[in-house]
Write a protein that holds these residues in place. Structure first.
Motif, PDB file in Angstrom:
ATOM      1  N   TYR A   1      42.328  74.105  91.259  1.00  0.00           N
ATOM      2  CA  TYR A   1      41.523  72.624  91.340  1.00  0.00           C
ATOM      3  C   TYR A   1      40.250  72.874  91.498  1.00  0.00           C
ATOM      4  O   TYR A   1      39.624  72.066  90.707  1.00  0.00           O
ATOM      5  N   MET A   2      39.673  73.759  92.003  1.00  0.00           N
ATOM      6  CA  MET A   2      38.430  73.868  92.447  1.00  0.00           C
ATOM      7  C   MET A   2      37.723  74.377  90.892  1.00  0.00           C
ATOM      8  O   MET A   2      36.679  73.918  90.631  1.00  0.00           O
ATOM      9  N   GLN A   3      38.568  75.267  90.196  1.00  0.00           N
ATOM     10  CA  GLN A   3      37.543  75.646  88.833  1.00  0.00           C
ATOM     11  C   GLN A   3      38.258  75.216  87.669  1.00  0.00           C
ATOM     12  O   GLN A   3      37.520  75.409  86.620  1.00  0.00           O
ATOM     13  N   ILE A   4      39.178  74.679  87.448  1.00  0.00           N
ATOM     14  CA  ILE A   4      39.712  74.161  86.244  1.00  0.00           C
ATOM     15  C   ILE A   4      40.025  72.759  86.367  1.00  0.00           C
ATOM     16  O   ILE A   4      39.448  72.105  85.591  1.00  0.00           O
ATOM     17  N   TYR A   5      40.820  72.113  87.289  1.00  0.00           N
ATOM     18  CA  TYR A   5      41.326  70.820  87.297  1.00  0.00           C
ATOM     19  C   TYR A   5      40.045  69.974  87.511  1.00  0.00           C
ATOM     20  O   TYR A   5      39.710  68.651  87.285  1.00  0.00           O
ATOM     21  N   PHE A   6      38.818  70.327  88.350  1.00  0.00           N
ATOM     22  CA  PHE A   6      37.692  69.665  88.778  1.00  0.00           C
ATOM     23  C   PHE A   6      36.678  69.956  87.990  1.00  0.00           C
ATOM     24  O   PHE A   6      35.340  69.431  87.964  1.00  0.00           O
ATOM     25  N   HIS A   7      36.983  70.753  86.707  1.00  0.00           N
ATOM     26  CA  HIS A   7      35.619  70.984  85.845  1.00  0.00           C
ATOM     27  C   HIS A   7      35.028  69.819  85.731  1.00  0.00           C
ATOM     28  O   HIS A   7      35.441  68.797  84.911  1.00  0.00           O
ATOM     29  N   PRO A   8      33.513  69.759  85.528  1.00  0.00           N
ATOM     30  CA  PRO A   8      32.712  68.486  85.297  1.00  0.00           C
ATOM     31  C   PRO A   8      32.573  68.347  83.943  1.00  0.00           C
ATOM     32  O   PRO A   8      32.713  67.055  83.439  1.00  0.00           O
ATOM     33  N   VAL A   9      32.839  69.319  82.886  1.00  0.00           N
ATOM     34  CA  VAL A   9      32.938  69.033  81.470  1.00  0.00           C
ATOM     35  C   VAL A   9      34.161  68.179  81.060  1.00  0.00           C
ATOM     36  O   VAL A   9      34.047  67.349  80.398  1.00  0.00           O
ATOM     37  N   SER A  10      35.166  68.860  81.471  1.00  0.00           N
ATOM     38  CA  SER A  10      36.695  68.001  81.217  1.00  0.00           C
ATOM     39  C   SER A  10      36.412  66.749  81.840  1.00  0.00           C
ATOM     40  O   SER A  10      37.078  65.696  80.915  1.00  0.00           O
ATOM     41  N   ARG A  11      36.043  66.486  82.978  1.00  0.00           N
ATOM     42  CA  ARG A  11      35.984  65.173  83.569  1.00  0.00           C
ATOM     43  C   ARG A  11      34.716  64.375  82.650  1.00  0.00           C
ATOM     44  O   ARG A  11      35.067  63.074  82.472  1.00  0.00           O
ATOM     45  N   GLY A  12      33.822  64.822  82.099  1.00  0.00           N
ATOM     46  CA  GLY A  12      33.011  64.286  81.447  1.00  0.00           C
ATOM     47  C   GLY A  12      33.650  63.694  80.150  1.00  0.00           C
ATOM     48  O   GLY A  12      33.254  62.573  79.472  1.00  0.00           O
ATOM     49  N   MET A  13      34.527  64.440  79.326  1.00  0.00           N
ATOM     50  CA  MET A  13      35.214  64.044  78.229  1.00  0.00           C
ATOM     51  C   MET A  13      36.138  62.959  78.684  1.00  0.00           C
ATOM     52  O   MET A  13      36.482  61.911  77.907  1.00  0.00           O
ATOM     53  N   GLU A  14      36.759  63.081  79.844  1.00  0.00           N
ATOM     54  CA  GLU A  14      37.568  62.090  80.377  1.00  0.00           C
ATOM     55  C   GLU A  14      37.172  60.691  80.640  1.00  0.00           C
ATOM     56  O   GLU A  14      37.456  59.745  80.438  1.00  0.00           O
ATOM     57  N   VAL A  15      35.839  60.880  81.135  1.00  0.00           N
ATOM     58  CA  VAL A  15      34.925  59.658  81.281  1.00  0.00           C
ATOM     59  C   VAL A  15      34.795  59.032  80.100  1.00  0.00           C
ATOM     60  O   VAL A  15      34.730  57.587  79.685  1.00  0.00           O
ATOM     61  N   ILE A  16      34.592  59.681  78.742  1.00  0.00           N
ATOM     62  CA  ILE A  16      34.269  59.154  77.642  1.00  0.00           C
ATOM     63  C   ILE A  16      35.513  58.502  77.046  1.00  0.00           C
ATOM     64  O   ILE A  16      35.448  57.447  76.556  1.00  0.00           O
ATOM     65  N   LEU A  17      36.784  59.236  77.245  1.00  0.00           N
ATOM     66  CA  LEU A  17      37.853  58.696  76.977  1.00  0.00           C
ATOM     67  C   LEU A  17      38.283  57.173  77.501  1.00  0.00           C
ATOM     68  O   LEU A  17      38.745  56.472  76.816  1.00  0.00           O
ATOM     69  N   ASN A  18      37.975  57.278  78.833  1.00  0.00           N
ATOM     70  CA  ASN A  18      38.082  56.130  79.554  1.00  0.00           C
ATOM     71  C   ASN A  18      37.398  54.792  79.155  1.00  0.00           C
ATOM     72  O   ASN A  18      37.964  53.596  78.765  1.00  0.00           O
ATOM     73  N   ARG A  19      36.023  55.112  78.824  1.00  0.00           N
ATOM     74  CA  ARG A  19      35.179  54.190  78.363  1.00  0.00           C
ATOM     75  C   ARG A  19      35.555  53.553  76.906  1.00  0.00           C
ATOM     76  O   ARG A  19      35.494  52.443  76.425  1.00  0.00           O
ATOM     77  N   LEU A  20      36.039  54.635  75.995  1.00  0.00           N
ATOM     78  CA  LEU A  20      36.556  54.410  74.847  1.00  0.00           C
ATOM     79  C   LEU A  20      37.556  53.492  74.745  1.00  0.00           C
ATOM     80  O   LEU A  20      37.612  52.216  74.027  1.00  0.00           O
ATOM     81  N   LEU A  21      38.689  53.581  75.641  1.00  0.00           N
ATOM     82  CA  LEU A  21      39.797  52.577  75.815  1.00  0.00           C
ATOM     83  C   LEU A  21      39.343  51.420  76.300  1.00  0.00           C
ATOM     84  O   LEU A  21      39.806  50.209  75.994  1.00  0.00           O
ATOM     85  N   HIS A  22      38.409  51.506  77.247  1.00  0.00           N
ATOM     86  CA  HIS A  22      37.911  50.310  77.804  1.00  0.00           C
ATOM     87  C   HIS A  22      37.341  49.076  77.030  1.00  0.00           C
ATOM     88  O   HIS A  22      37.228  48.148  76.730  1.00  0.00           O
ATOM     89  N   ARG A  23      36.232  49.857  75.900  1.00  0.00           N
ATOM     90  CA  ARG A  23      35.668  49.020  74.756  1.00  0.00           C
ATOM     91  C   ARG A  23      36.632  48.557  73.981  1.00  0.00           C
ATOM     92  O   ARG A  23      36.378  47.359  73.676  1.00  0.00           O
ATOM     93  N   ALA A  24      37.517  49.345  73.531  1.00  0.00           N
ATOM     94  CA  ALA A  24      38.698  48.994  72.537  1.00  0.00           C
ATOM     95  C   ALA A  24      39.081  47.542  73.263  1.00  0.00           C
ATOM     96  O   ALA A  24      39.457  46.419  72.704  1.00  0.00           O
TER      97      ALA A  24
END
Length: 447
Positions: free
Chosen positions: A239-262
Motif C-alpha cells: 500500500y505504501m509503495q505501490i497502491y499509494f504511488h502519487p503518479v498513479s493517483r495523478g493519472m487517476e485524478v486525470i481520468l476522474n476529471r475527464l469523465l466528469h467533463r464528459a
C-alpha cells in the motif's frame, strides 16, 4: 446413471498456466462453465490495477487472472482442510467438504461486478462493484445465474450470501473475505509480480501449511505466526509503495476529471455527442441497466478517450491527451492546516493563469488500515486473525507479535493536492501571488 450437474467432474482436469500459481486446476464442470460465461470473460478486458500501469509498466494484468488466482488458492485450502481437518475427524471444528462448490464459485466470482477502471468509475457514476457482483450472480438474465441455478434453484443465492458475508458457515466467508483471505493473498503476490517489485511477496506455502478451520472461521497454527506476520507487513508495504504511488493517483485524478467533463457536457447538451457515446449515455442519465454495465470495459473507455482527442471542447480534448499520453497531474502532500491554506491560494492562482480548477485540481486521500483486531462497536468490524495453540486455545495475532501490534489500528493516510505540471514552470509576476508561488516552488522540490 447421469451425475447431477453439481457433481460432474471433468474427465481431464482443465489447467490454466499461471505465473503466480504455476497450474490452476479446474476439476468441476460448473467452474469451467462459469469461466467461459460472457460475464466472466469480460474480466479479461479490465485491468486489475487501473492506472498503476502508468507508473509500473508491467502492471497490465487483468481481473480475470486475479479471479482465477483466488479460485486456485481457495481450491488448495479446501483440499488441505478435507485431507487434514475433515468434519468426520473433528465434528466441532472440522471442514465439511460439501461446502467446496459454493466456496469455489464465490472465490471465482467475487470480482465479476468490477467496472472499467473500477474505483474511479464507481466514484463518478455511483456504481458499486460488490452490489453489481451480487446482481450478476442472482439476476436470471445472466449466463452466470443460469449456470449456478442448474446446480440447484437456491444455489445462486448461496453464492451471493458468501459475497455479502452472511453465509451461515464462517469458514467459507473468511476464506474469501477476511484480513487474511484468498483474495488478498492472490492480489498481493500477483501485483508484486507484475509491478516488478518484491514488497508484496510472502510465504504462501507456509501459510497454507498452518491454516486450519475452526467453528468460528479460520485460524492459523501458532508455530506459523511469522509467516502470517510477514503477510501483514507485505500488505502494508504494497500500500505504501505501490497502491499509494502519487503518479498513479495523478493519472487517476486525470481520468476522474475527464469523465466528469464528459458527463458535464452531456448534462448541458444531451445532443452533444451526436450518438457517438451510446454506451456511456445511460450512465450520464443515471438510467443504466445491468446489461448496459456489462457492455463496458477498459477498452470501451479508451476508445472514447481517443475520439475525444479532437473534440471541440478544449478541456475534454486536453484531458484526453493528458490521460492517453501519460501526462499526470503533479502533487504536494497536505497533511497539515498550513498546507491546506496554501492549496486554497494555489487553486486561485491556477485559475488566474487559465486552468479551470474544477477539472485541473483535486484533493485526494489514500488510506489503509494494515490490520486491526475485532471492534464490535464499529460499523464494519474486522474479523481478527487468530492463532491456535497446541492446547486448542486461541490468541489474537497482535497479542503475540510485537511487529503486528505496532501496525494494529494505525490508519495510514496520504493526502495530496494535485495540480497541472505547468505550474512548476509558471512565474506569476504580481505581488499578490509571488510569495505563495515561491513557497509552492519550495514544496515542489520535495515531491
Amino acid at each position: 446413471m447421469t451425475l447431477a450437474y453439481k457433481d460432474q467432474i471433468l474427465t481431464h482436469e482443465k489447467i490454466f498456466r499461471d505465473p503466480i500459481h504455476n497450474d490452476i486446476q479446474v476439476q468441476h464442470q460448473v467452474i469451467l462453465d462459469l469461466i467461459n460465461s460472457k460475464e466472466f470473460q469480460r474480466l479479461r478486458r479490465i485491468k486489475q490495477l487501473g492506472t498503476t500501469s502508468f507508473t509500473f509498466h508491467g502492471a497490465e494484468h487483468s481481473r480475470f487472472a486475479h479471479s482465477l488466482g483466488v479460485y486456485e488458492i481457495s481450491r488448495q485450502i479446501c483440499d488441505i482442510f478435507d485431507r487434514k481437518y475433515s468434519i468426520q475427524n473433528d465434528p466441532e471444528n472440522g471442514w465439511n467438504d460439501n461446502e467446496r462448490l459454493v466456496t469455489l464459485c464465490a472465490a471465482l466470482l467475487h470480482d465479476v461486478g468490477h467496472g472499467p477502471y473500477s474505483h474511479t468509475f464507481e466514484g463518478i457514476f455511483n456504481t458499486n462493484h460488490e452490489a453489481i457482483t451480487i446482481q450478476i450472480i442472482t439476476s436470471p438474465e445472466t449466463e452466470v445465474f443460469k449456470i449456478l441455478a442448474d446446480v440447484s434453484p437456491d444455489f445462486p443465492e448461496k453464492v451471493a450470501s458468501v459475497i455479502r458475508k452472511d453465509y451461515p458457515n464462517p469458514q467459507v466467508v473468511q476464506m474469501i473475505s477476511s484480513q487474511i483471505d484468498a483474495d488478498r493473498m492472490d492480489y498481493l503476490l500477483r501485483d508484486a509480480y507484475y509491478t516488478g517489485t518484491r514488497y508484496g511477496t510472502f510465504d504462501l506455502a507456509r501459510i497454507l501449511q498452518v491454516i486450519r478451520p475452526h467453528k468460528h472461521g479460520i485460524v492459523f497454527e501458532a508455530s506459523g505466526m511469522h509467516a502470517v506476520e510477514d503477510y501483514i507487513v507485505s500488505r502494508y508495504q504494497m500500500y505504501m509503495q505501490i497502491y499509494f504511488h502519487p503518479v498513479s493517483r495523478g493519472m487517476e485524478v486525470i481520468l476522474n476529471r475527464l469523465l466528469h467533463r464528459a458527463a458535464d457536457l452531456y448534462k448541458l447538451d444531451p445532443t452533444y455527442y451526436d450518438n457517438q457515446m451510446t454506451l456511456l449515455i445511460p450512465f450520464f442519465n443515471e438510467t443504466y441497466s445491468l446489461n448496459d454495465y456489462l457492455r463496458l470495459d477498459d477498452g470501451v473507455l479508451n476508445t472514447y478517450f481517443t475520439l475525444w482527442l479532437d473534440d471541440s471542447d478544449a478541456i475534454l480534448s486536453d484531458l484526453a491527451k493528458r490521460f492517453l499520453y501519460r501526462k499526470p497531474l503533479k502533487s504536494i502532500q497536505i497533511q497539515d492546516l498550513a498546507n491546506q491554506e496554501l492549496c486554497l491560494k494555489l487553486t486561485s492562482l491556477i485559475e488566474k493563469i487559465g486552468f479551470n480548477p474544477d477539472y485541473y485540481t483535486a484533493q485526494n486521500t489514500s488510506s489503509d488500515l494494515p490490520y486491526d483486531f475485532y471492534r464490535p462497536d464499529q460499523d464494519h468490524p474486522r474479523t481478527q486473525i487468530e492463532l491456535i495453540n497446541k492446547d486448542g486455545s486461541l490468541r489474537e495475532l497482535s497479542k503475540s507479535s510485537a511487529l503486528v501490534a505496532a501496525l494494529t489500528g494505525q490508519i495510514n493516510r496520504d493526502a495530496r493536492f494535485f495540480f497541472p505540471k505547468e505550474m512548476k514552470e509558471h512565474r506569476e509576476t504580481t505581488n499578490l501571488f509571488q510569495a505563495d508561488l515561491e513557497k509552492f516552488t519550495t514544496l515542489l522540490k520535495t515531491t
